[in-house]
Design a protein around this motif. Structure first.
Motif, PDB file in Angstrom:
ATOM      1  N   GLY A  52     -27.827  53.431  10.130  1.00 46.68           N
ATOM      2  CA  GLY A  52     -29.318  53.799  10.018  1.00 46.68           C
ATOM      3  C   GLY A  52     -30.104  52.644   8.830  1.00 46.68           C
ATOM      4  N   THR A  53     -29.360  51.603   8.436  1.00 41.95           N
ATOM      5  CA  THR A  53     -29.505  50.838   7.572  1.00 41.95           C
ATOM      6  C   THR A  53     -29.954  49.473   8.241  1.00 41.95           C
ATOM      7  OG1 THR A  53     -27.755  51.369   6.103  1.00 41.95           O
ATOM      8  CG2 THR A  53     -28.650  49.392   5.423  1.00 41.95           C
ATOM      9  N   PRO A  54     -31.405  49.014   7.896  1.00 39.25           N
ATOM     10  CA  PRO A  54     -31.938  47.883   8.403  1.00 39.25           C
ATOM     11  C   PRO A  54     -31.040  46.654   8.320  1.00 39.25           C
ATOM     12  CG  PRO A  54     -33.624  48.913   6.986  1.00 39.25           C
ATOM     13  CD  PRO A  54     -32.248  49.479   6.722  1.00 39.25           C
ATOM     14  N   TYR A  55     -30.758  45.873   9.239  1.00 34.21           N
ATOM     15  CA  TYR A  55     -29.873  44.874   9.208  1.00 34.21           C
ATOM     16  C   TYR A  55     -29.963  43.829   7.973  1.00 34.21           C
ATOM     17  CZ  TYR A  55     -27.676  40.571  10.899  1.00 34.21           C
ATOM     18  OH  TYR A  55     -26.437  39.681  11.024  1.00 34.21           O
ATOM     19  N   ASP A  56     -31.217  43.569   7.514  1.00 34.41           N
ATOM     20  CA  ASP A  56     -31.225  42.612   6.485  1.00 34.41           C
ATOM     21  C   ASP A  56     -30.586  43.534   5.260  1.00 34.41           C
ATOM     22  OD1 ASP A  56     -32.513  40.730   7.748  1.00 34.41           O
ATOM     23  OD2 ASP A  56     -34.346  41.265   7.288  1.00 34.41           O
ATOM     24  N   ASP A  57     -30.488  44.735   5.220  1.00 40.54           N
ATOM     25  CA  ASP A  57     -29.936  45.421   4.135  1.00 40.54           C
ATOM     26  C   ASP A  57     -28.567  45.220   4.139  1.00 40.54           C
ATOM     27  OD1 ASP A  57     -32.679  45.709   2.945  1.00 40.54           O
ATOM     28  OD2 ASP A  57     -32.689  47.893   3.740  1.00 40.54           O
ATOM     29  N   VAL A  58     -27.971  45.390   5.332  1.00 41.94           N
ATOM     30  CA  VAL A  58     -26.555  45.680   5.613  1.00 41.94           C
ATOM     31  C   VAL A  58     -25.922  44.161   5.214  1.00 41.94           C
ATOM     32  CG1 VAL A  58     -24.882  45.328   7.358  1.00 41.94           C
ATOM     33  CG2 VAL A  58     -26.432  47.323   7.649  1.00 41.94           C
ATOM     34  N   THR A  59     -26.695  43.197   5.497  1.00 38.01           N
ATOM     35  CA  THR A  59     -26.277  41.724   5.140  1.00 38.01           C
ATOM     36  C   THR A  59     -26.146  41.532   3.932  1.00 38.01           C
ATOM     37  OG1 THR A  59     -28.357  40.532   5.701  1.00 38.01           O
ATOM     38  CG2 THR A  59     -26.737  40.550   7.425  1.00 38.01           C
ATOM     39  N   SER A  60     -27.165  42.245   3.022  1.00 38.99           N
ATOM     40  CA  SER A  60     -26.829  41.987   1.674  1.00 38.99           C
ATOM     41  C   SER A  60     -26.017  42.795   0.620  1.00 38.99           C
ATOM     42  CB  SER A  60     -28.444  42.171   0.751  1.00 38.99           C
ATOM     43  OG  SER A  60     -28.698  43.698   0.998  1.00 38.99           O
ATOM     44  N   LEU A  61     -25.242  43.661   1.608  1.00 38.95           N
ATOM     45  CA  LEU A  61     -24.195  44.495   0.902  1.00 38.95           C
ATOM     46  C   LEU A  61     -23.068  43.413   0.330  1.00 38.95           C
ATOM     47  CD1 LEU A  61     -23.818  47.181   3.544  1.00 38.95           C
ATOM     48  CD2 LEU A  61     -24.683  47.331   1.240  1.00 38.95           C
ATOM     49  N   PRO A  62     -22.568  43.798  -0.811  1.00 40.92           N
ATOM     50  CA  PRO A  62     -21.512  42.794  -1.371  1.00 40.92           C
ATOM     51  C   PRO A  62     -20.343  42.533  -0.728  1.00 40.92           C
ATOM     52  CG  PRO A  62     -22.161  44.630  -2.832  1.00 40.92           C
ATOM     53  CD  PRO A  62     -22.866  44.969  -1.718  1.00 40.92           C
ATOM     54  N   ARG A  63     -19.765  43.523   0.073  1.00 39.06           N
ATOM     55  CA  ARG A  63     -18.575  43.222   0.917  1.00 39.06           C
ATOM     56  C   ARG A  63     -18.912  42.761   2.407  1.00 39.06           C
ATOM     57  NH1 ARG A  63     -13.764  43.596  -0.786  1.00 39.06           N
ATOM     58  NH2 ARG A  63     -12.695  43.941   1.183  1.00 39.06           N
ATOM     59  N   PHE A  64     -20.204  42.431   2.652  1.00 37.55           N
ATOM     60  CA  PHE A  64     -20.774  42.126   3.991  1.00 37.55           C
ATOM     61  C   PHE A  64     -20.380  40.607   4.243  1.00 37.55           C
ATOM     62  CE2 PHE A  64     -23.217  40.256   7.268  1.00 37.55           C
ATOM     63  CZ  PHE A  64     -23.463  40.969   8.261  1.00 37.55           C
ATOM     64  N   ASN A  65     -19.215  40.270   5.107  1.00 36.29           N
ATOM     65  CA  ASN A  65     -18.843  38.968   5.406  1.00 36.29           C
ATOM     66  C   ASN A  65     -18.486  38.157   4.430  1.00 36.29           C
ATOM     67  OD1 ASN A  65     -18.711  38.353   8.836  1.00 36.29           O
ATOM     68  ND2 ASN A  65     -19.623  40.244   8.134  1.00 36.29           N
ATOM     69  N   ARG A  66     -18.042  38.808   3.226  1.00 39.34           N
ATOM     70  CA  ARG A  66     -17.545  37.652   2.024  1.00 39.34           C
ATOM     71  C   ARG A  66     -16.357  36.929   2.306  1.00 39.34           C
ATOM     72  NH1 ARG A  66     -15.890  40.984  -2.559  1.00 39.34           N
ATOM     73  NH2 ARG A  66     -14.026  40.138  -2.186  1.00 39.34           N
ATOM     74  N   LEU A  67     -16.549  35.712   1.989  1.00 39.21           N
ATOM     75  CA  LEU A  67     -15.419  34.856   2.633  1.00 39.21           C
ATOM     76  C   LEU A  67     -14.420  34.888   1.388  1.00 39.21           C
ATOM     77  CD1 LEU A  67     -14.459  32.525   4.551  1.00 39.21           C
ATOM     78  CD2 LEU A  67     -15.417  30.877   2.975  1.00 39.21           C
ATOM     79  N   LEU A  68     -13.028  35.365   2.078  1.00 40.57           N
ATOM     80  CA  LEU A  68     -11.923  35.263   1.195  1.00 40.57           C
ATOM     81  C   LEU A  68     -11.058  33.995   1.148  1.00 40.57           C
ATOM     82  CD1 LEU A  68     -10.796  39.074   1.564  1.00 40.57           C
ATOM     83  CD2 LEU A  68     -12.130  38.218  -0.380  1.00 40.57           C
ATOM     84  N   SER A  69     -10.868  33.575   2.481  1.00 41.29           N
ATOM     85  CA  SER A  69     -10.142  32.121   2.417  1.00 41.29           C
ATOM     86  C   SER A  69     -10.835  31.186   1.921  1.00 41.29           C
ATOM     87  CB  SER A  69      -9.823  31.919   3.865  1.00 41.29           C
ATOM     88  OG  SER A  69     -10.916  31.866   4.853  1.00 41.29           O
ATOM     89  N   SER A  70     -10.307  29.797   2.136  1.00 40.55           N
ATOM     90  CA  SER A  70     -10.970  28.689   1.629  1.00 40.55           C
ATOM     91  C   SER A  70     -12.107  28.068   2.420  1.00 40.55           C
ATOM     92  CB  SER A  70      -9.608  27.497   1.587  1.00 40.55           C
ATOM     93  OG  SER A  70     -10.640  26.380   1.283  1.00 40.55           O
ATOM     94  N   PRO A  71     -13.223  27.734   1.886  1.00 38.39           N
ATOM     95  CA  PRO A  71     -14.239  27.369   2.847  1.00 38.39           C
ATOM     96  C   PRO A  71     -14.058  26.038   3.130  1.00 38.39           C
ATOM     97  CG  PRO A  71     -14.712  27.226   0.265  1.00 38.39           C
ATOM     98  CD  PRO A  71     -13.516  28.022   0.587  1.00 38.39           C
ATOM     99  N   GLU A  72     -13.039  25.530   3.047  1.00 37.52           N
ATOM    100  CA  GLU A  72     -12.561  24.253   3.541  1.00 37.52           C
ATOM    101  C   GLU A  72     -11.824  24.347   4.904  1.00 37.52           C
ATOM    102  OE1 GLU A  72     -11.697  21.545   0.678  1.00 37.52           O
ATOM    103  OE2 GLU A  72     -13.278  22.227  -0.621  1.00 37.52           O
ATOM    104  N   ASP A  73     -11.268  25.570   5.038  1.00 35.44           N
ATOM    105  CA  ASP A  73     -10.544  25.757   6.495  1.00 35.44           C
ATOM    106  C   ASP A  73     -11.529  25.372   7.596  1.00 35.44           C
ATOM    107  OD1 ASP A  73      -8.228  26.513   5.432  1.00 35.44           O
ATOM    108  OD2 ASP A  73      -8.628  28.478   5.243  1.00 35.44           O
ATOM    109  N   GLU A  74     -11.276  24.606   8.453  1.00 36.75           N
ATOM    110  CA  GLU A  74     -12.063  24.439   9.662  1.00 36.75           C
ATOM    111  C   GLU A  74     -12.035  25.166  10.931  1.00 36.75           C
ATOM    112  OE1 GLU A  74     -12.520  20.211  10.346  1.00 36.75           O
ATOM    113  OE2 GLU A  74     -12.499  19.846   8.111  1.00 36.75           O
ATOM    114  N   SER A  75     -10.785  25.800  11.002  1.00 33.31           N
ATOM    115  CA  SER A  75     -10.579  26.532  12.120  1.00 33.31           C
ATOM    116  C   SER A  75     -10.365  28.228  12.101  1.00 33.31           C
ATOM    117  CB  SER A  75      -9.336  26.087  13.082  1.00 33.31           C
ATOM    118  OG  SER A  75      -8.366  25.818  12.458  1.00 33.31           O
ATOM    119  N   ARG A  76     -10.114  28.531  10.860  1.00 32.87           N
ATOM    120  CA  ARG A  76      -9.537  29.904  10.411  1.00 32.87           C
ATOM    121  C   ARG A  76     -10.511  30.656   9.035  1.00 32.87           C
ATOM    122  NH1 ARG A  76      -4.415  31.061   9.161  1.00 32.87           N
ATOM    123  NH2 ARG A  76      -4.477  33.191   9.807  1.00 32.87           N
ATOM    124  N   TRP A  77     -11.009  31.631   9.282  1.00 35.85           N
ATOM    125  CA  TRP A  77     -11.519  32.203   8.156  1.00 35.85           C
ATOM    126  C   TRP A  77     -11.299  33.710   7.835  1.00 35.85           C
ATOM    127  CZ3 TRP A  77     -14.053  29.471  12.030  1.00 35.85           C
ATOM    128  CH2 TRP A  77     -14.543  28.157  11.933  1.00 35.85           C
TER     129      TRP A  77
END
Length: 148
Positions: A52-77
């Motif tokens: 029941g949380t607006p999508y824009d608020d979901v995307t601002s959560l600290p753990r929402f799709n936070r990248l853990l792997s290297s941003p330089e990987d081109e085919s896996r994240w």
């Protein structure tokens, strides 16, 4: 072909990152492989509906799709999923996902090509993973390994 997504749980970010390098199954972590349901827009929309949380608020959560792997990987994240999603999946599981899946199936990103029953089945399997993650003595968190 389409992107592949491996949803899994791990006790913490370092363990998830180690499994990213080693292989999730090889690391002995619970795994849900799927094709075509991305963790950002598609699963983010489902999280919005489930919590029941607006999508824009979901995307601002600290753990929402936070990248853990290297941003330089081109085919896996490797990205994190929110604890709010994990908890909502586990809470809704008992009532089923038919209503959410029906609404979710109509988002533009699915293009009307995914039957609601298929999405409800995915949410149920992801809820099983979430419930198992929460039930551990030290709750696990959810992650997604994306591959092209």
């Amino acid at each position: 072909m389409g992107n592949l997504y491996d949803y899994f749980s791990a006790p913490d970010d370092p363990t998830a990152l180690a499994a990213f390098g080693q292989g999730i199954e090889e690391a002995g972590l619970p795994l849900l492989p799927v094709k075509g349901i991305d963790p950002y827009v598609q699963l983010g929309q489902a999280e919005s509906m489930l919590t029941g949380t607006p999508y824009d608020d979901v995307t601002s959560l600290p753990r929402f799709n936070r990248l853990l792997s290297s941003p330089e990987d081109e085919s896996r994240w490797l990205v994190t999923l929110t604890d709010e999603l994990r908890d909502a999946l586990a809470a809704v599981r008992a009532g089923g996902f038919a209503e959410v899946a029906e609404t979710w199936s109509h988002i533009d990103e699915f293009g009307g090509d995914v039957p609601p029953g298929e999405l409800a089945g995915f949410l149920m399997r992801l809820a099983d993973l979430a419930e198992e993650a929460r039930a551990r003595p030290e709750p696990h968190r959810l992650y997604c390994l994306m591959s092209l």
